[in-house]
Design a protein around this motif. Sequence first.
Motif, PDB file in Angstrom:
ATOM      1  N   ALA A 123       0.858  -1.187   0.000  1.00  0.00           N
ATOM      2  CA  ALA A 123       0.000   0.000   0.000  1.00  0.00           C
ATOM      3  C   ALA A 123       0.898   1.242   0.000  1.00  0.00           C
ATOM      4  O   ALA A 123       2.045   1.173   0.454  1.00  0.00           O
ATOM      5  CB  ALA A 123      -0.899  -0.027   1.231  1.00  0.00           C
ATOM      6  N   PRO A 124       0.409   2.364  -0.491  1.00  0.00           N
ATOM      7  CA  PRO A 124      -0.977   2.613  -0.924  1.00  0.00           C
ATOM      8  C   PRO A 124      -1.270   2.169  -2.355  1.00  0.00           C
ATOM      9  O   PRO A 124      -2.390   2.352  -2.829  1.00  0.00           O
ATOM     10  CB  PRO A 124      -1.084   4.142  -0.811  1.00  0.00           C
ATOM     11  CG  PRO A 124       0.299   4.627  -1.122  1.00  0.00           C
ATOM     12  CD  PRO A 124       1.224   3.592  -0.536  1.00  0.00           C
ATOM     13  N   PHE A 125      -0.299   1.583  -3.033  1.00  0.00           N
ATOM     14  CA  PHE A 125      -0.485   1.207  -4.439  1.00  0.00           C
ATOM     15  C   PHE A 125      -1.102  -0.190  -4.569  1.00  0.00           C
ATOM     16  O   PHE A 125      -2.223  -0.342  -5.039  1.00  0.00           O
ATOM     17  CB  PHE A 125       0.849   1.270  -5.183  1.00  0.00           C
ATOM     18  CG  PHE A 125       1.590   2.557  -4.975  1.00  0.00           C
ATOM     19  CD1 PHE A 125       1.215   3.705  -5.657  1.00  0.00           C
ATOM     20  CD2 PHE A 125       2.659   2.631  -4.086  1.00  0.00           C
ATOM     21  CE1 PHE A 125       1.889   4.896  -5.465  1.00  0.00           C
ATOM     22  CE2 PHE A 125       3.341   3.816  -3.893  1.00  0.00           C
ATOM     23  CZ  PHE A 125       2.955   4.961  -4.579  1.00  0.00           C
TER      24      PHE A 125
ATOM     25  N   LYS B  84      -4.840  -5.303  -6.510  1.00  0.00           N
ATOM     26  CA  LYS B  84      -5.978  -4.649  -7.162  1.00  0.00           C
ATOM     27  C   LYS B  84      -6.255  -5.273  -8.526  1.00  0.00           C
ATOM     28  O   LYS B  84      -7.412  -5.463  -8.905  1.00  0.00           O
ATOM     29  CB  LYS B  84      -5.695  -3.150  -7.296  1.00  0.00           C
ATOM     30  CG  LYS B  84      -5.690  -2.409  -5.971  1.00  0.00           C
ATOM     31  CD  LYS B  84      -5.333  -0.944  -6.154  1.00  0.00           C
ATOM     32  CE  LYS B  84      -5.290  -0.216  -4.815  1.00  0.00           C
ATOM     33  NZ  LYS B  84      -4.898   1.208  -4.953  1.00  0.00           N
ATOM     34  N   GLY B  85      -5.166  -5.578  -9.258  1.00  0.00           N
ATOM     35  CA  GLY B  85      -5.337  -6.198 -10.571  1.00  0.00           C
ATOM     36  C   GLY B  85      -5.945  -7.585 -10.475  1.00  0.00           C
ATOM     37  O   GLY B  85      -6.842  -7.937 -11.265  1.00  0.00           O
TER      38      GLY B  85
ATOM     39  N   PRO C  54      -9.554  -2.280   0.980  1.00  0.00           N
ATOM     40  CA  PRO C  54      -8.344  -1.470   1.196  1.00  0.00           C
ATOM     41  C   PRO C  54      -7.112  -2.383   1.108  1.00  0.00           C
ATOM     42  O   PRO C  54      -6.655  -2.936   2.109  1.00  0.00           O
ATOM     43  CB  PRO C  54      -8.536  -0.915   2.611  1.00  0.00           C
ATOM     44  CG  PRO C  54      -9.425  -1.918   3.282  1.00  0.00           C
ATOM     45  CD  PRO C  54     -10.322  -2.469   2.216  1.00  0.00           C
ATOM     46  N   TYR C  55      -6.607  -2.603  -0.103  1.00  0.00           N
ATOM     47  CA  TYR C  55      -5.581  -3.622  -0.333  1.00  0.00           C
ATOM     48  C   TYR C  55      -4.240  -3.227   0.283  1.00  0.00           C
ATOM     49  O   TYR C  55      -3.755  -2.109   0.110  1.00  0.00           O
ATOM     50  CB  TYR C  55      -5.422  -3.861  -1.833  1.00  0.00           C
ATOM     51  CG  TYR C  55      -6.646  -4.466  -2.462  1.00  0.00           C
ATOM     52  CD1 TYR C  55      -7.027  -5.766  -2.158  1.00  0.00           C
ATOM     53  CD2 TYR C  55      -7.452  -3.726  -3.312  1.00  0.00           C
ATOM     54  CE1 TYR C  55      -8.168  -6.321  -2.702  1.00  0.00           C
ATOM     55  CE2 TYR C  55      -8.596  -4.274  -3.863  1.00  0.00           C
ATOM     56  CZ  TYR C  55      -8.950  -5.571  -3.554  1.00  0.00           C
ATOM     57  OH  TYR C  55     -10.088  -6.114  -4.086  1.00  0.00           O
TER      58      TYR C  55
ATOM     59  N   HIS D  94      -1.094  -7.491   3.443  1.00  0.00           N
ATOM     60  CA  HIS D  94      -1.768  -8.575   4.165  1.00  0.00           C
ATOM     61  C   HIS D  94      -2.752  -9.340   3.276  1.00  0.00           C
ATOM     62  O   HIS D  94      -2.970 -10.534   3.471  1.00  0.00           O
ATOM     63  CB  HIS D  94      -2.498  -8.010   5.387  1.00  0.00           C
ATOM     64  CG  HIS D  94      -1.601  -7.240   6.306  1.00  0.00           C
ATOM     65  ND1 HIS D  94      -0.656  -7.847   7.101  1.00  0.00           N
ATOM     66  CD2 HIS D  94      -1.482  -5.912   6.533  1.00  0.00           C
ATOM     67  CE1 HIS D  94      -0.002  -6.928   7.785  1.00  0.00           C
ATOM     68  NE2 HIS D  94      -0.476  -5.748   7.456  1.00  0.00           N
ATOM     69  N   ASN D  95      -3.349  -8.654   2.315  1.00  0.00           N
ATOM     70  CA  ASN D  95      -4.252  -9.346   1.392  1.00  0.00           C
ATOM     71  C   ASN D  95      -3.514 -10.382   0.552  1.00  0.00           C
ATOM     72  O   ASN D  95      -4.096 -11.356   0.091  1.00  0.00           O
ATOM     73  CB  ASN D  95      -4.924  -8.349   0.437  1.00  0.00           C
ATOM     74  CG  ASN D  95      -5.665  -7.259   1.162  1.00  0.00           C
ATOM     75  OD1 ASN D  95      -5.255  -6.099   1.122  1.00  0.00           O
ATOM     76  ND2 ASN D  95      -6.751  -7.604   1.834  1.00  0.00           N
ATOM     77  N   LEU D  96      -2.210 -10.129   0.337  1.00  0.00           N
ATOM     78  CA  LEU D  96      -1.418 -11.001  -0.527  1.00  0.00           C
ATOM     79  C   LEU D  96      -0.478 -11.878   0.283  1.00  0.00           C
ATOM     80  O   LEU D  96       0.457 -12.437  -0.274  1.00  0.00           O
ATOM     81  CB  LEU D  96      -0.613 -10.144  -1.520  1.00  0.00           C
ATOM     82  CG  LEU D  96       0.149 -10.889  -2.602  1.00  0.00           C
ATOM     83  CD1 LEU D  96      -0.781 -11.568  -3.579  1.00  0.00           C
ATOM     84  CD2 LEU D  96       1.106  -9.967  -3.338  1.00  0.00           C
ATOM     85  N   CYS D  97      -0.696 -12.042   1.545  1.00  0.00           N
ATOM     86  CA  CYS D  97       0.251 -12.768   2.391  1.00  0.00           C
ATOM     87  C   CYS D  97       0.617 -14.131   1.810  1.00  0.00           C
ATOM     88  O   CYS D  97      -0.224 -15.014   1.669  1.00  0.00           O
ATOM     89  CB  CYS D  97      -0.335 -12.943   3.790  1.00  0.00           C
ATOM     90  SG  CYS D  97       0.777 -13.828   4.897  1.00  0.00           S
ATOM     91  N   PHE D  98       1.903 -14.303   1.453  1.00  0.00           N
ATOM     92  CA  PHE D  98       2.393 -15.598   0.977  1.00  0.00           C
ATOM     93  C   PHE D  98       2.647 -16.552   2.141  1.00  0.00           C
ATOM     94  O   PHE D  98       2.600 -17.773   1.984  1.00  0.00           O
ATOM     95  CB  PHE D  98       3.714 -15.426   0.212  1.00  0.00           C
ATOM     96  CG  PHE D  98       3.612 -14.581  -1.017  1.00  0.00           C
ATOM     97  CD1 PHE D  98       2.688 -14.863  -2.010  1.00  0.00           C
ATOM     98  CD2 PHE D  98       4.460 -13.492  -1.193  1.00  0.00           C
ATOM     99  CE1 PHE D  98       2.608 -14.095  -3.159  1.00  0.00           C
ATOM    100  CE2 PHE D  98       4.388 -12.716  -2.338  1.00  0.00           C
ATOM    101  CZ  PHE D  98       3.462 -13.007  -3.323  1.00  0.00           C
TER     102      PHE D  98
END
Length: 281
Positions: free
Chosen positions: A26-28, A33-34, A45-46, A49-53
């Motif tokens: 974030a903030p990007f 988002k893609g 609000p990405y 943490h949304n992408l936690c591997f």
Amino acid sequence: MCKMKIARAEYLRVLGYLSGFILFFAPFALFQKGLAMLLGLPELPYTIHNLCFRIPIEHLLSGRFFAMGTIALVGTIILLLTALIFGPLFCGFLCPAGAVPEYLSRLVPCKYKINWSKYLPVSALRYGFLFGFMLAPFTGGLIACAYCNFYVFDLLFNYSAFGYIVAYSSSLLLTMLFWLVFFGLFTQGGRGFCLFFCPVGAVQNLTHYLGSFLPFTKQLFVRQSTCIKCNLCVKACPMTALKLEDSTLVHDRHICILCMECVKVCPTKSINYGCNRKKDD
């Protein structure tokens, strides 16, 4: 001309890490988002943490891997497929959490830095930690968030930089100390945390090693017949994945992050990256 090529390669690598920040943090968070747009997921609000591997990797053995959040699950599958075919390029070109201590360590004289590969079986310890990490769910505990350098990086460069007051837990403070100082500034290459404590890097290396037996995958290879044993690549490698043993240059795929530092400094072009299935000669 050689110095210009090295400078250009270094510039591209730094540009890659900046791109990694824009893609994942974030903030990007353009990657998240893609993915959400492609998968038709609701707007959130990405953040990283949304992408936690880490959490999907922690559950690789527990049977709950496919029960993770959609973005984290799809992102982890993309990460593993990329590592299988191309190697751990995420670590070598996109992960800013690994890059920061590496570049900061260059400010510290070599005499103050430890080369852990001289004293410890680095590859074995790396995979041992990964195995223990994946066994944690069977003990009723989860450790993915307790010492996450991605999260510490996010707090440092995405919260503190904008003036937010953040309460660091004791585990995060210890993570910062080990990631940035002990295994960063005072470790040869600055990537000690990556070497020992990053399950994301370790699982990529394991996947890359298995993929190296397939004819279509890309990998680093050494042409021993043209290597002049100048030791430049050994000094340049931030992961200490190269060393001279009995006048032979040995490359350890289990810790290499394919940053190509060795490729760009090799004066005889004896180190290359590609789909070469000939054995190193």
